[in-house]
Design a protein around this motif. Structure first.
Motif, PDB file in Angstrom:
ATOM      1  N   ASN A 150      47.269  26.190  35.956  1.00  0.00           N
ATOM      2  CA  ASN A 150      46.164  25.529  36.646  1.00  0.00           C
ATOM      3  C   ASN A 150      44.834  26.037  36.074  1.00  0.00           C
ATOM      4  N   GLN A 151      43.877  25.127  35.869  1.00  0.00           N
ATOM      5  CA  GLN A 151      42.579  25.482  35.268  1.00  0.00           C
ATOM      6  C   GLN A 151      42.807  26.240  33.956  1.00  0.00           C
ATOM      7  N   ALA A 152      43.767  25.786  33.181  1.00  0.00           N
ATOM      8  CA  ALA A 152      44.223  26.529  31.990  1.00  0.00           C
ATOM      9  C   ALA A 152      43.091  26.928  31.050  1.00  0.00           C
ATOM     10  N   PHE A 196      50.957  32.825  39.545  1.00  0.00           N
ATOM     11  CA  PHE A 196      49.908  33.678  40.093  1.00  0.00           C
ATOM     12  C   PHE A 196      48.586  32.922  40.006  1.00  0.00           C
ATOM     13  N   TYR A 197      47.952  32.685  41.167  1.00  0.00           N
ATOM     14  CA  TYR A 197      46.652  32.028  41.245  1.00  0.00           C
ATOM     15  C   TYR A 197      45.581  33.069  41.535  1.00  0.00           C
ATOM     16  N   LEU A 198      44.470  33.006  40.809  1.00  0.00           N
ATOM     17  CA  LEU A 198      43.333  33.868  41.091  1.00  0.00           C
ATOM     18  C   LEU A 198      42.308  33.106  41.924  1.00  0.00           C
ATOM     19  N   HIS A 199      41.886  33.695  43.024  1.00  0.00           N
ATOM     20  CA  HIS A 199      40.851  33.104  43.872  1.00  0.00           C
ATOM     21  C   HIS A 199      39.499  33.753  43.605  1.00  0.00           C
ATOM     22  N   THR A 200      39.510  34.957  43.055  1.00  0.00           N
ATOM     23  CA  THR A 200      38.286  35.660  42.669  1.00  0.00           C
ATOM     24  C   THR A 200      38.049  35.403  41.193  1.00  0.00           C
ATOM     25  N   SER A 209      37.519  32.029  34.985  1.00  0.00           N
ATOM     26  CA  SER A 209      36.117  31.704  35.257  1.00  0.00           C
ATOM     27  C   SER A 209      36.001  30.601  36.305  1.00  0.00           C
ATOM     28  N   GLN A 210      37.127  30.018  36.726  1.00  0.00           N
ATOM     29  CA  GLN A 210      37.156  29.009  37.783  1.00  0.00           C
ATOM     30  C   GLN A 210      38.222  29.395  38.798  1.00  0.00           C
ATOM     31  N   ALA A 211      37.881  29.296  40.074  1.00  0.00           N
ATOM     32  CA  ALA A 211      38.838  29.620  41.127  1.00  0.00           C
ATOM     33  C   ALA A 211      40.106  28.793  40.966  1.00  0.00           C
TER      34      ALA A 211
END
Length: 144
Positions: free
Chosen positions: A21-23, A127-131, A48-50
């Motif tokens: 996601n947001q690769a 694994f998704y990064l929210h920060t 650089s993007q949530a």
């Protein structure tokens, strides 16, 4: 035994882990460090993007009607990092997530999902990064 390949990031090639996601906004690498939870390396990711993510797909076979995953995570700095460990059942487009906040200390994160249908099942661990713009370190990821 884990369904995942290169679960402790000891192999020099990052595959089969991939940006998902947001690769285009996701940076990731295998980094050798004496601070690894186990072995000599960790996966380091940032975005650089949530909601930027890193994932691995696999085929789950056999009779179990669930998939469980655990991973050791920590922040790459003194600042907290908000993220999620998600299991996808791709065949029915269903996901279960475990949200967490990584700190400078290693922490065990777990997630489990009941699956449906017949075997084999196409599963994704993600694994998704929210920060944004902070490093998340990941080590010893296992799915079974």
């Amino acid at each position: 035994m884990s369904y995942l390949r290169n679960p402790s990031f000891e192999a020099p090639d990052i595959a089969p882990w991939t940006r998902m996601n947001q690769a285009g906004s996701v940076q990731y690498k295998i980094w050798g460090t004496s601070d690894a939870r186990s072995g000599d390396a960790v996966l380091v990711m940032s975005t650089s993007q949530a909601e930027g993510s890193v994932a691995q797909d696999f085929t789950a076979t056999g009779p179990p009607a669930s998939v469980s995953c655990f991973a050791w995570v920590r922040s790459g700095s003194q600042q907290p990092v908000k993220a999620s460990l998600t299991i996808w059942d791709l065949g029915v487009n269903r996901a279960v997530s475990a949200r967490f906040t990584a700190t400078p200390e290693w922490r065990l994160v777990t997630c489990a999902m009941d699956t449906s249908g017949t075997s084999p099942k196409q599963i994704r661990v993600e694994f998704y990064l929210h920060t944004v713009n902070r490093e998340l370190w990941i080590d010893s990821v296992n799915a079974f």
